[in-house]
Design a protein around this motif. Structure first.
Motif, PDB file in Angstrom:
ATOM      1  N   ASN A 234       0.824  -1.211   0.000  1.00 40.45           N
ATOM      2  CA  ASN A 234       0.000   0.000   0.000  1.00 40.45           C
ATOM      3  C   ASN A 234       0.858   1.260   0.000  1.00 40.45           C
ATOM      4  OD1 ASN A 234      -2.269  -1.586  -0.008  1.00 40.45           O
ATOM      5  ND2 ASN A 234      -2.698  -1.341   2.176  1.00 40.45           N
ATOM      6  N   ASP A 268      -8.749  -1.959 -10.812  1.00 38.76           N
ATOM      7  CA  ASP A 268      -9.292  -1.569  -9.505  1.00 38.76           C
ATOM      8  C   ASP A 268      -9.259  -2.749  -8.533  1.00 38.76           C
ATOM      9  OD1 ASP A 268     -10.955  -0.752  -7.338  1.00 38.76           O
ATOM     10  OD2 ASP A 268     -12.043   0.618  -8.665  1.00 38.76           O
ATOM     11  N   ALA A 269      -8.532  -2.584  -7.424  1.00 42.17           N
ATOM     12  CA  ALA A 269      -8.372  -3.662  -6.442  1.00 42.17           C
ATOM     13  C   ALA A 269      -9.699  -4.111  -5.855  1.00 42.17           C
ATOM     14  CB  ALA A 269      -7.427  -3.207  -5.323  1.00 42.17           C
ATOM     15  N   ARG A 270     -10.700  -3.232  -5.840  1.00 41.46           N
ATOM     16  CA  ARG A 270     -11.992  -3.569  -5.221  1.00 41.46           C
ATOM     17  C   ARG A 270     -12.756  -4.628  -6.009  1.00 41.46           C
ATOM     18  NH1 ARG A 270     -13.916   2.598  -4.898  1.00 41.46           N
ATOM     19  NH2 ARG A 270     -13.036   2.416  -6.999  1.00 41.46           N
ATOM     20  N   THR A 275      -8.810  -6.548  -1.901  1.00 41.88           N
ATOM     21  CA  THR A 275      -9.480  -5.778  -0.859  1.00 41.88           C
ATOM     22  C   THR A 275      -9.600  -6.588   0.427  1.00 41.88           C
ATOM     23  OG1 THR A 275     -10.715  -4.443  -2.452  1.00 41.88           O
ATOM     24  CG2 THR A 275     -11.622  -4.605  -0.235  1.00 41.88           C
ATOM     25  N   VAL A 280      -4.719  -1.833  -1.505  1.00 34.90           N
ATOM     26  CA  VAL A 280      -5.250  -0.885  -2.479  1.00 34.90           C
ATOM     27  C   VAL A 280      -4.272  -0.840  -3.657  1.00 34.90           C
ATOM     28  CG1 VAL A 280      -6.405   0.500  -0.732  1.00 34.90           C
ATOM     29  CG2 VAL A 280      -4.087   1.098  -1.429  1.00 34.90           C
ATOM     30  N   GLN A 284      -7.639   1.863  -8.133  1.00 38.39           N
ATOM     31  CA  GLN A 284      -8.651   2.214  -7.141  1.00 38.39           C
ATOM     32  C   GLN A 284      -8.461   3.647  -6.650  1.00 38.39           C
ATOM     33  OE1 GLN A 284      -8.770  -0.383  -3.703  1.00 38.39           O
ATOM     34  NE2 GLN A 284      -9.712   1.193  -2.414  1.00 38.39           N
TER      35      GLN A 284
END
Length: 418
Positions: A234, A268-270, A275, A280, A284
């Motif tokens: 991160n 996007d990590a989500r 997640t 992150v 994202q």
């Protein structure tokens, strides 16, 4: 969803229509060693710069190395005349990520394109990553020695703090777990000094500030790395997104940036299992900071082919076979559904199940073992949420590295080598 067969650069038209109002376009890669990904990304980026007015390319690379390329492609004073020579000076393993014939081709085009434009309208080439602690420190010394000799004492204090660990910053991270005295305070002083200087106009001052940001980010990264878990990952991606935002501010009102990085950073990590692990990424963060409408995330994938990678960390690169994607994966499904090459643009109505359901999506880093395909190298993904568009290459060929000097690279967090 729109599907366009790819055969020529003009076939990217539907994707360019999607990016019309975007401020940031992030273009991924499913490996760091596939010719087809780099070549198609180059073709798309040329059009983004030439037709859509994008201001710079920012890559998953070190700031000092990429700054040499930037000075070359923008014909900055003191810059290397030939971008190929600047790329050949990349020494940090894995050199092939950027020191390759594909990036050299793009850099040569960018220098020629910039040569036809005023200095203030030239497109740049920059590094986003956090690893170059010693190289960035040396760049700060060089700058302060010429521009701000009074600031050398602050830089020397920071240097002396790291010096006992040689060029093995991971050992600093280990030591910082057991002693109260860390380099953080000295680095903060250095950062404050260069940030203050950077408020005045001038590319050299901005570059010195960015190098100080790298030193500060590296100090946090190596301290977190030894503890394991998602924190060091991160720190790295937040640093890369912060760098991207500084570049957008630096280029001024209306600036637009292209990012080149691995799918694992761009998508996007989500929309993955990242997640759940507390991670992150820049895809994202860009959507959260700038809004989904201002950001377009483009992924890559292939069914089979060849790749340049290494069997273990720090070892020489090899051309390896990428076996057919495993059953149930996104790549296996696209192999069955798509033409040899295609660009998929998501949105605009109902999406097929393979784009909305969770399925395995292959991710190959700089370290690769094809025998792991039966259980590793895949990230559970909802493809249509992770990306705004996806470029598909059914069968691929290996990248073409330049004969750069290889040295041991920095240690990496999960997912390894991306």
């Amino acid at each position: 969803m729109l599907v366009q067969r790819l055969g020529a650069p003009s076939d990217f038209n539907p994707l360019l229509e999607r990016v019309r109002d975007a401020r940031i376009v992030m273009i991924g890669e499913a490996t760091h060693g596939t010719h087809d990904f780099y070549r198609l990304r180059e073709q798309l980026t040329r059009r983004l710069i030439a037709e859509c007015g994008f201001s710079f390319v920012a890559v998953e690379g070190d700031w000092p190395d990429c700054d040499r390329v930037h000075r070359s492609v923008t014909a900055a004073p003191g810059g290397i005349l030939e971008p190929l020579v600047a790329l050949e000076r990349f020494e940090r393993w894995p050199t092939w990520m950027w020191a390759n014939a594909e990036v050299a081709r793009f850099s040569g085009w960018l220098r020629a394109w910039n040569a036809q434009r005023p200095e203030g309208q030239r497109a740049g080439f920059h590094g986003l990553d956090v690893y170059s602690l010693w190289e960035s420190m040396q760049a700060i010394f060089d700058y302060l020695g010429e521009e701000d000799p009074a600031g050398l004492e602050v830089a020397q204090d920071a240097y002396r703090c790291f010096e006992p660990y040689g060029r093995r910053p991971e050992e600093y991270g280990i030591a910082s777990r057991f002693v109260s005295s860390r380099c953080e305070e000295e680095v903060v002083r250095l950062l404050a000094r260069t940030r203050e200087q950077a408020l005045a106009d001038g590319p050299d001052r901005f570059s010195a500030w960015q190098n100080a940001e790298v030193v500060a980010g590296a100090e946090r990264y190596y301290r977190a790395m030894v503890a394991g878990g998602p924190e060091s990952w991160n720190i790295r991606d937040i640093h890369m997104q912060d760098t991207l935002d500084r570049l957008l501010d630096r280029y001024g009102r209306g600036a637009r940036g292209v990012v080149w990085a691995h799918n694992t950073h761009v998508g996007d990590a989500r929309a993955t299992d990242m997640t759940a692990e507390g991670m992150v990424n820049i895809g994202q963060l860009a959507r959260e900071r700038h809004g989904a409408d201002a950001v377009v995330l483009v992924g890559f994938g292939c069914y089979q082919g060849a790749v340049i990678a290494a069997p273990r960390w720090g070892s020489p690169a090899e051309a390896m076979v990428v076996p057919p994607a495993r059953p149930g994966s996104i790549e296996r499904r696209l192999h069955e559904l798509m033409p040899e090459r295609a660009v998929l643009v998501f949105g605009g109505g109902d999406q097929p199940g393979w784009a909305t359901d969770t399925a395995d999506h292959r991710a190959i880093g700089v370290v690769y073992d094809p025998t792991f395909e039966s259980w590793g190298n895949y990230v559970p993904t909802r493809l249509g949420e992770r990306y705004d568009a996806f470029i598909w290459c059914d069968d691929t060929t290996a990248l073409h590295p330049l004969p750069a000097v290889s040295t041991t690279g920095e240690l990496e967090t999960y997912p390894a080598g991306v």
